[in-house]
Design a protein around this motif. Sequence first.
Motif, PDB file in Angstrom:
ATOM      1  N   ARG A   8      -4.333  16.927  -4.808  1.00  0.00           N
ATOM      2  CA  ARG A   8      -4.417  18.029  -3.841  1.00  0.00           C
ATOM      3  C   ARG A   8      -3.041  18.360  -3.289  1.00  0.00           C
ATOM      4  O   ARG A   8      -2.906  19.033  -2.289  1.00  0.00           O
ATOM      5  CB  ARG A   8      -5.413  17.697  -2.729  1.00  0.00           C
TER       6      ARG A   8
ATOM      7  N   ASP B 195     -12.173  20.223  -4.041  1.00  0.00           N
ATOM      8  CA  ASP B 195     -11.747  19.438  -2.880  1.00  0.00           C
ATOM      9  C   ASP B 195     -11.943  20.230  -1.588  1.00  0.00           C
ATOM     10  O   ASP B 195     -12.246  19.668  -0.541  1.00  0.00           O
ATOM     11  CB  ASP B 195     -10.272  19.067  -3.058  1.00  0.00           C
ATOM     12  N   MET B 196     -11.731  21.541  -1.668  1.00  0.00           N
ATOM     13  CA  MET B 196     -11.844  22.421  -0.498  1.00  0.00           C
ATOM     14  C   MET B 196     -12.857  23.521  -0.820  1.00  0.00           C
ATOM     15  O   MET B 196     -12.471  24.636  -1.200  1.00  0.00           O
ATOM     16  CB  MET B 196     -10.486  23.053  -0.169  1.00  0.00           C
TER      17      MET B 196
ATOM     18  N   PHE C 261     -13.019   4.177  -2.074  1.00  0.00           N
ATOM     19  CA  PHE C 261     -13.874   5.368  -1.937  1.00  0.00           C
ATOM     20  C   PHE C 261     -13.081   6.660  -2.093  1.00  0.00           C
ATOM     21  O   PHE C 261     -13.619   7.687  -2.490  1.00  0.00           O
ATOM     22  CB  PHE C 261     -14.646   5.333  -0.614  1.00  0.00           C
ATOM     23  N   GLU C 262     -11.770   6.624  -1.800  1.00  0.00           N
ATOM     24  CA  GLU C 262     -10.944   7.807  -2.069  1.00  0.00           C
ATOM     25  C   GLU C 262     -10.834   8.027  -3.577  1.00  0.00           C
ATOM     26  O   GLU C 262     -10.957   9.148  -4.064  1.00  0.00           O
ATOM     27  CB  GLU C 262      -9.527   7.624  -1.508  1.00  0.00           C
TER      28      GLU C 262
ATOM     29  N   SER D 266      -7.960  -2.211  -0.862  1.00  0.00           N
ATOM     30  CA  SER D 266      -7.445  -1.160  -1.722  1.00  0.00           C
ATOM     31  C   SER D 266      -6.543  -1.767  -2.781  1.00  0.00           C
ATOM     32  O   SER D 266      -5.990  -2.843  -2.616  1.00  0.00           O
ATOM     33  CB  SER D 266      -6.669  -0.128  -0.901  1.00  0.00           C
TER      34      SER D 266
ATOM     35  N   ILE E 121      -0.746   6.742  -6.250  1.00  0.00           N
ATOM     36  CA  ILE E 121      -0.518   6.473  -4.837  1.00  0.00           C
ATOM     37  C   ILE E 121      -1.619   5.560  -4.315  1.00  0.00           C
ATOM     38  O   ILE E 121      -2.722   5.541  -4.846  1.00  0.00           O
ATOM     39  CB  ILE E 121      -0.446   7.778  -4.002  1.00  0.00           C
ATOM     40  N   ASP E 122      -1.281   4.792  -3.281  1.00  0.00           N
ATOM     41  CA  ASP E 122      -2.230   3.819  -2.765  1.00  0.00           C
ATOM     42  C   ASP E 122      -3.492   4.515  -2.272  1.00  0.00           C
ATOM     43  O   ASP E 122      -3.434   5.407  -1.432  1.00  0.00           O
ATOM     44  CB  ASP E 122      -1.589   3.050  -1.611  1.00  0.00           C
ATOM     45  N   ARG E 123      -4.628   4.114  -2.788  1.00  0.00           N
ATOM     46  CA  ARG E 123      -5.904   4.733  -2.434  1.00  0.00           C
ATOM     47  C   ARG E 123      -6.927   3.675  -2.075  1.00  0.00           C
ATOM     48  O   ARG E 123      -6.929   2.586  -2.655  1.00  0.00           O
ATOM     49  CB  ARG E 123      -6.477   5.539  -3.616  1.00  0.00           C
ATOM     50  N   HIS E 124      -7.814   4.020  -1.174  1.00  0.00           N
ATOM     51  CA  HIS E 124      -8.979   3.175  -0.950  1.00  0.00           C
ATOM     52  C   HIS E 124      -9.980   3.408  -2.079  1.00  0.00           C
ATOM     53  O   HIS E 124      -9.993   4.494  -2.665  1.00  0.00           O
ATOM     54  CB  HIS E 124      -9.618   3.532   0.392  1.00  0.00           C
TER      55      HIS E 124
ATOM     56  N   ASN F  30       0.861  -1.185   0.000  1.00  0.00           N
ATOM     57  CA  ASN F  30       0.000   0.000   0.000  1.00  0.00           C
ATOM     58  C   ASN F  30       0.899   1.236   0.000  1.00  0.00           C
ATOM     59  O   ASN F  30       1.096   1.887   1.021  1.00  0.00           O
ATOM     60  CB  ASN F  30      -0.917  -0.021   1.226  1.00  0.00           C
ATOM     61  N   VAL F  31       1.467   1.543  -1.161  1.00  0.00           N
ATOM     62  CA  VAL F  31       2.608   2.451  -1.203  1.00  0.00           C
ATOM     63  C   VAL F  31       2.220   3.912  -1.442  1.00  0.00           C
ATOM     64  O   VAL F  31       1.530   4.236  -2.415  1.00  0.00           O
ATOM     65  CB  VAL F  31       3.609   2.015  -2.302  1.00  0.00           C
ATOM     66  N   THR F  32       2.682   4.778  -0.553  1.00  0.00           N
ATOM     67  CA  THR F  32       2.641   6.221  -0.810  1.00  0.00           C
ATOM     68  C   THR F  32       4.043   6.820  -0.671  1.00  0.00           C
ATOM     69  O   THR F  32       4.241   8.013  -0.852  1.00  0.00           O
ATOM     70  CB  THR F  32       1.692   6.952   0.169  1.00  0.00           C
TER      71      THR F  32
ATOM     72  N   PHE G  90     -10.294  11.734   5.468  1.00  0.00           N
ATOM     73  CA  PHE G  90      -9.845  10.354   5.622  1.00  0.00           C
ATOM     74  C   PHE G  90      -8.368  10.267   6.016  1.00  0.00           C
ATOM     75  O   PHE G  90      -7.949   9.351   6.711  1.00  0.00           O
ATOM     76  CB  PHE G  90     -10.073   9.603   4.315  1.00  0.00           C
ATOM     77  N   ARG G  91      -7.573  11.246   5.538  1.00  0.00           N
ATOM     78  CA  ARG G  91      -6.150  11.298   5.889  1.00  0.00           C
ATOM     79  C   ARG G  91      -5.822  12.712   6.361  1.00  0.00           C
ATOM     80  O   ARG G  91      -5.263  13.506   5.602  1.00  0.00           O
ATOM     81  CB  ARG G  91      -5.271  10.930   4.684  1.00  0.00           C
TER      82      ARG G  91
ATOM     83  N   PHE H  62      -9.171  21.842  -9.421  1.00  0.00           N
ATOM     84  CA  PHE H  62      -9.394  20.679  -8.557  1.00  0.00           C
ATOM     85  C   PHE H  62      -9.527  21.080  -7.089  1.00  0.00           C
ATOM     86  O   PHE H  62     -10.429  20.625  -6.382  1.00  0.00           O
ATOM     87  CB  PHE H  62      -8.250  19.660  -8.697  1.00  0.00           C
ATOM     88  N   ILE H  63      -8.653  21.963  -6.650  1.00  0.00           N
ATOM     89  CA  ILE H  63      -8.566  22.212  -5.211  1.00  0.00           C
ATOM     90  C   ILE H  63      -9.823  22.921  -4.685  1.00  0.00           C
ATOM     91  O   ILE H  63     -10.237  22.713  -3.554  1.00  0.00           O
ATOM     92  CB  ILE H  63      -7.267  22.987  -4.846  1.00  0.00           C
TER      93      ILE H  63
ATOM     94  N   ARG I  27     -14.053   9.359  -4.997  1.00  0.00           N
ATOM     95  CA  ARG I  27     -14.269  10.784  -4.720  1.00  0.00           C
ATOM     96  C   ARG I  27     -13.405  11.650  -5.642  1.00  0.00           C
ATOM     97  O   ARG I  27     -13.879  12.627  -6.228  1.00  0.00           O
ATOM     98  CB  ARG I  27     -13.948  11.092  -3.260  1.00  0.00           C
ATOM     99  N   ASP I  28     -12.116  11.268  -5.779  1.00  0.00           N
ATOM    100  CA  ASP I  28     -11.229  12.049  -6.648  1.00  0.00           C
ATOM    101  C   ASP I  28     -11.740  12.027  -8.095  1.00  0.00           C
ATOM    102  O   ASP I  28     -11.743  13.049  -8.784  1.00  0.00           O
ATOM    103  CB  ASP I  28      -9.800  11.487  -6.596  1.00  0.00           C
TER     104      ASP I  28
ATOM    105  N   LYS J 188       6.694   9.070  -3.513  1.00  0.00           N
ATOM    106  CA  LYS J 188       5.842   9.664  -4.549  1.00  0.00           C
ATOM    107  C   LYS J 188       6.106  11.175  -4.566  1.00  0.00           C
ATOM    108  O   LYS J 188       6.559  11.755  -3.580  1.00  0.00           O
ATOM    109  CB  LYS J 188       4.372   9.402  -4.233  1.00  0.00           C
TER     110      LYS J 188
ATOM    111  N   LEU K 122     -14.621  14.374  -8.458  1.00  0.00           N
ATOM    112  CA  LEU K 122     -14.197  15.777  -8.472  1.00  0.00           C
ATOM    113  C   LEU K 122     -13.571  16.129  -9.822  1.00  0.00           C
ATOM    114  O   LEU K 122     -13.771  17.231 -10.338  1.00  0.00           O
ATOM    115  CB  LEU K 122     -13.189  16.035  -7.350  1.00  0.00           C
TER     116      LEU K 122
END
Lengths: 579, 222
Positions: free
Chosen positions: A63, B102-103, B48-49, B34, B43-46, A51-53, A70-71, B98-99, B52-53, A56, B56
Motif C-alpha cells: 500500500r 485495501d481501501m 494477522f497483517e 511476529s 517489512i516486519d509484520r504481525h 522488528n525492522v521497518t 493497525f498502523r 491492490f489498493i 490480510r495482505d 525499507k 487481498l
Amino acid sequence: MPFQIKENPQQYDVCIVGSGAGGGMAAYILTQAGLKVCVIEAGPWYDPAKNVTQLKWPWESPRRGAGTSFRPFGDFDAAYGGWELEGEPYTHVPGTQFDWFRSRMLGGRTNHWGRISLRFGPKDFKGKSHDGLGEDWPIGYEDVSPYYDKVDDLIGVFGSKEGIYNEPDGKFLPPPKPRLHELFIKKSATGLGVPVIPSRLSILTKKINDDRGACFYCSQCNRGCTVYGDFSSSSCLIKPATKTNNLDVIVNAMAREVLTDASGKATGVSYIANDDLQEYRIKAKVVVLAASACESARLLLNSKSQAHPNGLANSSNVVGKYLHDSTGSALGGILPQLFGRKRYNEDGVGGMHVYSPWWLDNKKLDFPRGYHIEYWGGMGMPGYGFGFGIQHLNGRYPDRNGQQKAGGGYGASLKDDYRYFWGASVGMAGRGEAVARETNYCEIDPNGVVDKYGIPVLRFNYQWSDYEIKQAKHMQETFQEIMHKMGAVITWGKAGAETNYGLEAPGRIIHEVGTTRMGNDPKKSVVNKFNQAHDCKNLFVVDGGPFVSQADKNPTWTILALSWRASDYIIEQFKQQNV
Amino acid sequence: MKRRDSLKALALTAISSGTLLQSCEPKQTAAPSSDAKAGISSIDRHPFELARDQKLLTEKFFDDHEMNTIKVLIDIIIPKDEASGSATDAGVHDFIEFIVKDMPRHQLPLRGGLKWLDNQCLKNHNNVFINCSSSQQLALVDAIAYPEKAAPEMKQGVAFFNLLRDLTATGFFTSEIGLKDLGYAGNKPNRWDGVPQDVLEQYGLSYDERTLKESVKWDDEG
C-alpha cells in the motif's frame, strides 16, 4: 478446561503495569537498585533491531506506506495500535468527543512519538499562580530539574542553550543544521518576532554509550531504530533493565484489577492473558501503574473493594477527571522558489531540525497559556498520497519550461510536473496547552459496556472551551503570517470559526494527561508529590495521569523525570522498610 | 559499538533481520508474535497483517476488461519518456488492483468511472474505450483531464480521472522506476552536514556563525 485463577508463586518487590516511558523508567531504576520487578505489558514484545521497518523502500509495502487500522500512521510505522482497537471499544457522553490512541506493545507509544523532548519550565508548574486558572503543581521546576538532567545524561537529547526562562536548557548533544525549508522558515518567522531555534529531540547526534549507535540520518525514527539511535522505552530502558536479572516482563497481558487486602493495601495485579484469556495474578509489595493516563484511571476505577468502594485511590472522586490533551491546529502549502530544486539527500534526523517555543505574554492576549510550533517540508521519501491533487498546482504555476497550462492533464508534460513541483512543500502545526477542567473526564461506562477481556470500558466526556478555540485562532493567524512572509502559498489547513480554526479533536495530539493528578490535598488529588496514592501508600502512578497541567510541551520528558523521581522515593521506602 | 560497526550491523539487518545485538537477548515469558521473514513482506509484520495482505493479493477485484482499460489509461497519464518507463512498466496497475481492495472506498468510483467511460464511447463511437482509436481515446481524455475547462456534462469523468491520476502518480513515484526518476536521494545511512554550499548560494542563504559553531560535527569516532 477448568477455569481457575493462576497465581504466580513469586512475590515481587514491585509490579509495574505498562512498559512505555513511565513504566520503562521505573523498571530501569528499580532493577538497578536491586529490587525484583515484574512488568506486565498488554501487547507483544518489540525490538526495533529485530522488528525492522527502517530503511525499507516504499514499494516494499503493497500500500506504499499508507496507514491501516493497525498502523494508522503508515505501514512502516513502528507503533501497533491506534484510535480504534478491535474488541476494545470506548464510549462517549453524547455530543462530546475524545479519540483515545492506544499502542499495545513493548515500549507503548514511545515507539511512535516524534522524540520531541522538552522540559517543563518554572511557569508550567504554577499555572494558577500566573493566571488564576486550573491548579498549581505541588512541586516546582527546582524539584524536577535534577531529574531532567539525569534523563538527559541517560537517554540523550540534542538542542541548543538559549537561556529562555520558561524553556529550560538541558544537557544537550549538538543539534543538526537546519534543512533548506527550515532556513526559509527561520528567516521569515524571526522577522515576525517568532523565535526559531534548534529543536530538542532525543536522538543521538553523538554516541553516548556502547549499547546504542549514533544517528545515521535516515529521518525514520517513527519506524524504530535498528541501532537504538533514538529513544524508545523498549530499547533504552526495558532492554538494559533485563540485563540486571531483576526484571521479568510478561507480554500480551492485559491488566484487569489492582488487588488489595482487607486493610486496603495493594497486594498485586490480576491480568488476562491475551493468548488463553485466562486470569493470572502477580503478587508484589508495591504496585506501580504506568498504563497511560486513561488506562491507569480505568484500572483504578475497576479496582473496587470494601476498603475502596469508589475505586482504588479514589476517595477524592478525582480519578478520571481533569483529563486534557494538547491543542493542535496545522496548515501548509508550497514554496514556489523551491520548484525544480536540486536533488540531494536531506532526510536528516527523524523530525524537524528547528522549532518555535512559545514567545508571547498572555496578559496581552485573549486566551491563556501558549503553544509551540513544529515545522516540516522538503524532499522526503515519497509514499501513498504522493502527487495527489496536482490539478490544484500545475494550473496555478508555469511549468519548468515557463508554460502556463490548465490544471490537471496527462502525458509527458504532467509527468515532468510531478518532478518539478516535488520537494517544495512546507507545513507547520501548533501544540498548545489546554486548561485542565473537572468537567472533562473519563469514567467507567455507566451502560455496562465491556471489552473482549470482559473488562468494563471507559466513557469519555470532553469539550474544548473558548480558551482553546481562541488559541487555535491565534495559531492560524501566526502560521498564515509566516507563510505569507516567506512567499509560500497555503494549499491546505486554512480554517475559520466554522471549524474552530482547525482545532483537532481532543485526543488527536496523543498528549492526554491529568486523570490521576498530584497534589498536597487528598480531597482534591489522587497522588501526592511523589506520585504515591493518598489512599494506598504502596501504590504509585508514573504515567501522564499525575500531571496537574500539560504545558505547551510534549509530556514524555516530564513523565521520564517524574517516574525516576518516584522510583527513587520507592527505593527509599524499601530502605526504610515502609513497605 | 562504534559508528562504523553500527553501520555494518545495519547493512546486515537490511538483508537478514535479527542479527544485531543478539547477545542482549532479554528474559521473556512469551515469544514475539511476529516474524519479519515470514510470508510475502520484507517489512516486519504481525501474522494477522501478513494474513490480510496475502488474502487481498489472492482476491481479484477488476475483471480483465476493466484492468485492460486501466492499463491503457495509466500509460496515457504517465507514458514512457527519455527519463523513465511508463506507468505499466512500473507496475502501477498491480498497485491499483491492490489498493482498491485495501481501501474499498476507491472501488465504486473507479469501477463506476470505467463504466461511465465505456458508456460515453459506446454512445459516440459504438465501441468500448479500449476498442476506440487512439485519437478517439485522447479526445475523451482531453474532455475530462482538465477540471476547470471541462464541460458540466463531463463532471463524472473529471472526478474519475482525478482519482485515477492521483493513484497513478502515487503508484509510479513510489515504485523503483519512479523513485529513481524523481531523484529521491535518501533512505541510506549518511551524515547530514547541512544544505550543500551551491544550493545555499542559489537561494542567497547561509548558516550563521553560531549555527556553524554549535551544530554537530564529526571526527573519526563519529
